[in-house]
Design an enzyme around this catalytic site. Sequence first.
Site, PDB file in Angstrom:
ATOM      1  N   SER A 148      35.619  36.951  32.499  1.00  0.00           N
ATOM      2  CA  SER A 148      36.249  38.269  32.554  1.00  0.00           C
ATOM      3  C   SER A 148      37.608  38.164  31.891  1.00  0.00           C
ATOM      4  CB  SER A 148      36.424  38.701  34.008  1.00  0.00           C
ATOM      5  OG  SER A 148      37.347  39.768  34.124  1.00  0.00           O
ATOM      6  N   TYR A 161      39.275  37.796  42.717  1.00  0.00           N
ATOM      7  CA  TYR A 161      38.347  37.914  41.589  1.00  0.00           C
ATOM      8  C   TYR A 161      38.881  37.177  40.364  1.00  0.00           C
ATOM      9  CZ  TYR A 161      35.604  40.120  37.853  1.00  0.00           C
ATOM     10  OH  TYR A 161      34.801  40.343  36.759  1.00  0.00           O
ATOM     11  N   LYS A 165      37.400  33.902  38.103  1.00  0.00           N
ATOM     12  CA  LYS A 165      37.112  33.933  36.662  1.00  0.00           C
ATOM     13  C   LYS A 165      37.948  32.896  35.914  1.00  0.00           C
ATOM     14  CE  LYS A 165      33.924  37.010  36.953  1.00  0.00           C
ATOM     15  NZ  LYS A 165      32.513  36.691  36.678  1.00  0.00           N
TER      16      LYS A 165
END
Length: 273
Positions: A148, A161, A165
């Site tokens: 991401s 999150y 990543k």
Amino acid sequence: MTHHTALRFGNRVILVTGAGGGIGRAVAERFAAEGAKVAVNDIKTEMVDDVVSGITSSGGVALAVPADVSDAAQVEAMFARIEAALGYVDVLYNNAGLIDTARHFLEADEAWWDRIQRVNLKSVFLCSHRAASVMARRRAGVIISTSSGGATRAHRGNVAYDATKGGIEAMTRSMALDLAPYGIRVNGVVPGFINTYGLTEEQLRERERAVPLGRYGVATDMVGAALFLASDDAAYITGQFIAVDGGVLVQQRSANVDTFPVEGFPVIPADLT
């Protein structure tokens, strides 16, 4: 069934995790269209069955392997089933992960952090380790993971999150070094704003204003990069990432790229002295 390039993945066994919808489904369907035997994984059995049905009804070969890829025992059982039914995995595409994870750091808790690390990051370790243990003996294999923009640029309200990543990208580089002598290539793809989760037209219009190419992405936009990295055309590429983002990451980002505006931050009274 449409064959885009003369079955360049003919008889290869491809495992796609998180393939019940969105990017994973699009990639699984395209691999099948190009001759691969595709193991379709997701935690939701009904979604897996729907993807497999679509592939097989179009003349492709697919196997349903629903499992929680953050659980080591389920990962082992999944690989054993694939090996018994299709053969050894030639390409692993780690796509499973949580995306609806927004929470301001000051409102975070341990359970939130642990769940996101387990599903998004531990799953990549477990599946990659199991796949690589066989690939190394065969002196061939490809591992691809979905990263991401949050790995290298911060999203507001997504500390956990973005940490996963960033971890995926660090793992990818390190695995590339450890596994290169055994003929295994390890790379990643970096999606930009890919609309896979039912935003309103107003939300779509607002977000695509920040995309230099002028539109939001769709799941099929991710397919070309993933299949290229899995193919023999990428035989000399390892430890790298391909961004598929319409140009978002190369620009000086403005705040309207973010999906978690400052207005959503918690109000913390300044009452300590």
